[in-house]
Design an enzyme around this catalytic site. Structure first.
Site, PDB file in Angstrom:
ATOM      1  N   HIS A  18       4.649   6.794  -4.774  1.00  0.00           N
ATOM      2  CA  HIS A  18       3.545   6.616  -5.727  1.00  0.00           C
ATOM      3  C   HIS A  18       2.195   6.335  -5.070  1.00  0.00           C
ATOM      4  O   HIS A  18       1.150   6.545  -5.693  1.00  0.00           O
ATOM      5  CB  HIS A  18       3.875   5.500  -6.723  1.00  0.00           C
ATOM      6  N   GLN A  56      -8.034 -13.242  -8.930  1.00  0.00           N
ATOM      7  CA  GLN A  56      -6.627 -13.058  -9.291  1.00  0.00           C
ATOM      8  C   GLN A  56      -6.344 -13.436 -10.742  1.00  0.00           C
ATOM      9  O   GLN A  56      -5.719 -12.672 -11.483  1.00  0.00           O
ATOM     10  CB  GLN A  56      -5.735 -13.881  -8.358  1.00  0.00           C
ATOM     11  N   ASP A  79       4.321  -1.476 -10.239  1.00  0.00           N
ATOM     12  CA  ASP A  79       3.180  -1.247  -9.350  1.00  0.00           C
ATOM     13  C   ASP A  79       2.282  -2.474  -9.239  1.00  0.00           C
ATOM     14  O   ASP A  79       1.679  -2.715  -8.189  1.00  0.00           O
ATOM     15  CB  ASP A  79       2.375  -0.048  -9.858  1.00  0.00           C
ATOM     16  N   HIS A 112      -2.175  -1.148   0.566  1.00  0.00           N
ATOM     17  CA  HIS A 112      -1.504   0.105   0.179  1.00  0.00           C
ATOM     18  C   HIS A 112      -0.799   0.721   1.386  1.00  0.00           C
ATOM     19  O   HIS A 112      -1.255   1.699   1.969  1.00  0.00           O
ATOM     20  CB  HIS A 112      -2.513   1.082  -0.427  1.00  0.00           C
ATOM     21  N   ASN A 113       0.329   0.149   1.741  1.00  0.00           N
ATOM     22  CA  ASN A 113       1.104   0.591   2.886  1.00  0.00           C
ATOM     23  C   ASN A 113       2.573   0.722   2.479  1.00  0.00           C
ATOM     24  O   ASN A 113       2.921   0.590   1.304  1.00  0.00           O
ATOM     25  CB  ASN A 113       0.929  -0.388   4.050  1.00  0.00           C
ATOM     26  N   THR A 161       5.035  -1.227   2.952  1.00  0.00           N
ATOM     27  CA  THR A 161       5.611  -2.457   2.393  1.00  0.00           C
ATOM     28  C   THR A 161       5.341  -2.539   0.899  1.00  0.00           C
ATOM     29  O   THR A 161       6.208  -2.953   0.121  1.00  0.00           O
ATOM     30  CB  THR A 161       5.041  -3.688   3.111  1.00  0.00           C
TER      31      THR A 161
END
Length: 456
Positions: free
Chosen positions: A208, A393, A341, A168-169, A171
């Site tokens: 966001h 995943q 997102d 969560h950066n 990028t």
């Protein structure tokens, strides 16, 4: 309304119309809000109470139609700007290298490599990519600002993402912005959204996850974090991101991209941005998805070849006029930001692999932090020593993504996205099988009896 339709002696058209209104209410986010706009017109005191004591944007349906239902409201308000703006200037604070400029030429493609841009810019991805995308959508003209204000805002938001976060950066914010722009491009031929809604979606994508602490809302609640206390344990992170985004935007006139909007346009855009940021809360995932599925089922019908020939300009849009309502457009905007997102599992496989390992690392760190603090472990599967990233995943895809992107593909016609998601789903299953075989082989090697030495 259902009772009146049932007991009505009117024609089938009247009953059909009543049922359509009921469906609109059931599909909206205002199911339990009082629909009292007719009473308000007759009772000024009720109007005062609703406007003064209640959330006007959520209840005042008439105002919603007047403000949020307007088309091209930013364009129509350009003559109302109080502050003159200069023509777009070259950006002096950040001049991308030739290599970066070359890479940015592909910013409108799904195969755009955000990780390569991160490497080329030393993680300063949001300004160059943001300028390129906002310019492509005509945002500076529509907002009445120049490129310097936009760049300053992007830099300010970028600086308030935590560069030390594995996932969560800034990028990630840039990646979501690029995906949002891609989906908006695909939506333009359908003419469902106006320019204001497009810009709101891009702004929502940028902010966001701003100031994300690399810990979940549940973690913040369990640690009695100040943010959890502030937001009463409800959508803690999403509320914080939306509030922080606007706090930063209004911090300085030099970076306030909204400073030249008149009140009505500002309120409309702000409402849409907040609504989209809050829609990224995964706790509401299935609610938003189900509403979108119902919306499509109620408003999109197959279009025959004869119908297509009759459409001006040869448009192949299958949209019915019902999708053009303010609430339906907001639901579509929620899906734009939601799909963007969580879109990295649908990127090219080498990118999807990098993102998967980044989010896993962030979850590993939270799990370790929970153990250290003797807190409830929210995701026990993400133990660094035992977790299978491939398994996590493809299970995430099964639970959250496959169905959503199938319907999103049906709505936008984006087979390149949905097919890549399916390829990556198979990729992770294959990687898991390979990992299991390698572990079994290693165990077999360790447990096999030693081969006696042969004397020569």
């Amino acid at each position: 309304m259902l009772y009146e339709a049932q007991t009505s002696s009117g024609t089938g058209n009247i009953v059909h119309s009543a049922l359509e209104k009921v469906l609109d209410i059931l599909q909206s986010t205002e199911l339990f809000s009082p629909h009292i706009h007719q009473v308000k017109e007759e009772d000024p005191l009720t109007s005062d109470y609703v406007d003064g004591l209640c959330d006007r944007t959520a209840i005042n349906s008439q105002t919603n139609r007047q403000i949020y239902g307007q088309k091209n409201s930013i364009s129509s308000s350009s003559s109302k700007l109080q502050v003159g703006v200069s023509s777009r200037q070259s950006l002096s604070m950040y001049k991308p290298s030739a290599e970066v400029q070359s890479l940015l030429q592909g910013n409108a493609t799904w195969s755009f490599d955000i990780i390569q841009l991160e490497s080329l810019t030393n993680k300063n991805v949001l300004v160059p990519l943001g300028i390129k995308i906002f310019e492509r959508f005509g945002a500076m003209e529509l907002l009445g600002i120049d490129e310097h204000v936009m760049a300053s805002w992007l830099k300010l938001i970028s600086d308030n993402y935590h560069s030390g976060n594995p996932y969560h950066n800034a990028t990630h914010a840039a990646d979501v912005l690029q995906a949002t722009a891609y989906f908006l491009d695909k939506m333009r031929p359908k003419k469902l959204l106006d320019a204001q809604e497009e810009i709101a979606a891009l702004i929502a994508a940028v902010i966001h996850d701003v100031d994300h602490p690399a810990r979940s809302s549940s973690f913040l609640v369990n640690t009695k974090n100040d943010l959890a206390i502030l937001y009463n344990d409800i959508a803690v992170l999403e509320n914080h991101h939306a509030a922080k985004g606007f706090q930063l935007t209004h911090k300085s006139d030099n970076s306030n991209i909204l400073k030249n909007l008149d009140r009505e346009v500002y309120e409309s855009l702000r409402h849409n941005v907040i609504d989209m940021v809050l829609a990224t809360e995964m706790a509401k995932h299935f609610e938003h998805l189900q509403k979108f599925i119902h919306l499509c089922a109620a408003n999109i019908k197959p279009v025959s070849e004869d119908d297509l020939e009759k459409k001006s300009g040869g448009s192949s849009s299958a949209m019915e006029s019902g999708l053009d309502s303010p609430e339906n457009r907001r639901q579509i905007l929620r899906m734009v930001i939601k799909c963007a997102d969580v879109s990295n599992p649908a990127r090219d496989t080498h990118l999807a692999d990098r993102w998967a390992r980044r989010i896993a690392e962030e979850y590993f760190q939270q799990t370790e932090d929970e153990h250290r603090k003797n807190l409830p472990v929210m995701m026990p599967h993400f133990d660094r020593n035992t977790c299978s990233i491939p398994h996590s995943q493809y299970k995430f895809m099964e639970v959250f993504l496959l169905s959503m992107f199938e319907h999103w593909d049906g709505f936008l016609d984006i087979p390149e996205v949905y097919e890549q998601l399916q390829k990556n789903y198979k990729y992770w299953k294959d990687v898991e099988i390979q990992e299991k075989q390698e572990k079994q082989s290693a165990v077999a090697t360790e447990t096999s009896p030693a081969t006696p030495a042969v004397l020569s």
